[in-house]
Design a protein around this motif. Sequence first.
Motif, short mmCIF file in Angstrom:
data_model
loop_
_atom_site.label_atom_id
_atom_site.label_comp_id
_atom_site.label_asym_id
_atom_site.label_seq_id
_atom_site.Cartn_x
_atom_site.Cartn_y
_atom_site.Cartn_z
N ASP A 119 0.84 -1.20 0.00
CA ASP A 119 0.00 0.00 0.00
C ASP A 119 0.88 1.26 0.00
O ASP A 119 2.07 1.20 0.35
N ILE A 120 0.26 2.38 -0.36
CA ILE A 120 0.91 3.68 -0.24
C ILE A 120 -0.02 4.62 0.52
O ILE A 120 -1.24 4.48 0.48
N GLU A 121 0.58 5.56 1.22
CA GLU A 121 -0.14 6.66 1.83
C GLU A 121 0.12 7.91 0.99
O GLU A 121 1.27 8.18 0.62
N ILE A 122 -0.94 8.66 0.68
CA ILE A 122 -0.84 9.82 -0.20
C ILE A 122 -0.95 11.09 0.62
O ILE A 122 -1.80 11.21 1.51
N THR A 123 -0.09 12.06 0.32
CA THR A 123 -0.06 13.32 1.04
C THR A 123 -1.31 14.14 0.74
O THR A 123 -1.57 14.46 -0.44
N PRO A 124 -2.11 14.48 1.74
CA PRO A 124 -3.29 15.32 1.50
C PRO A 124 -2.91 16.67 0.88
O PRO A 124 -1.88 17.26 1.22
#
Length: 287
Positions: free
Chosen positions: A188-193
């Motif tokens: 998975d990846i976390e995306i910068t808001p």
Amino acid sequence: MIPKVLHERGLSAAVHPFDGNQPIASRHSKTSFHVVQSTLMNNTVVGVTLRPWRRPGKADRWMQSMSYFSAVEAAGGIPLGIPPLPEDSLRVLYEMCDALLLPGGMDLDPATYGAGPGPEGEVHPELDRTEMLLTGWARRDRLPLLGICRGAQMLTVALGGTLWRDLPTESGAVGHGGTEGEPTRHHDIEITPGSRLHALLGPGPLPVNSRHHQATRTTGENLRVSAQAPDGTPEAIEAAGPDEDWFALAVQWHPEELPADHPTGSLRLVEGLLRATRETPRLVATP
């Protein structure tokens, strides 16, 4: 009647009495050929770099995966292969493009970011030089650019950043694939808001495929990390600060190999690239 060419956002235009009074015009530095290709025909041309292929006993070739070309076509664009060429010839092909796609491929030569010999695999300095030139021109002209895998590393280095040359041995990150014979991994990846990537894909966590042993270590000038893997490895970078008006976005995974409707597949990314070309005013020829 002599055609008129509208003048918008830094576009220079003139009518010149040559061969039937065709308009000579440019968008930034674009030539009249660009006007014919992209304005009169209303086509969006995306330059896709080609890589060298050399093997003993075989004819040298320029190569690239068809999946990049298919991704551009699926989003409504027209792909144009760009091989490493002398600068003058390369410039001619660049002038035909409305956007650039820097695809995956072999490692960058460590000399491009001031490092000595190391754990790199196959390198091709002529491809590095080609993509460095294209990236520099695109930055100056605000030509939209999308990088994939190696393309993310190229954007990093072209703007002065550095790379993790081998994730397992240098950063301790594992599970990203990219070594010889290793299968494609998934995480998975976390995306910068608030990032451009967030506007295109939405919030994380989102699943991606992974097949790389290198990654951004320090971001280049006016770049920010816009997605990370669970271990902190940068998975996307994009233009920021004074360059934020430039659509320059690069991802470390391979969206072109995922289904078109996949949440991190190529369709949304390439559509965003094409939208960026339409948001830039173009030359319009009128009778």
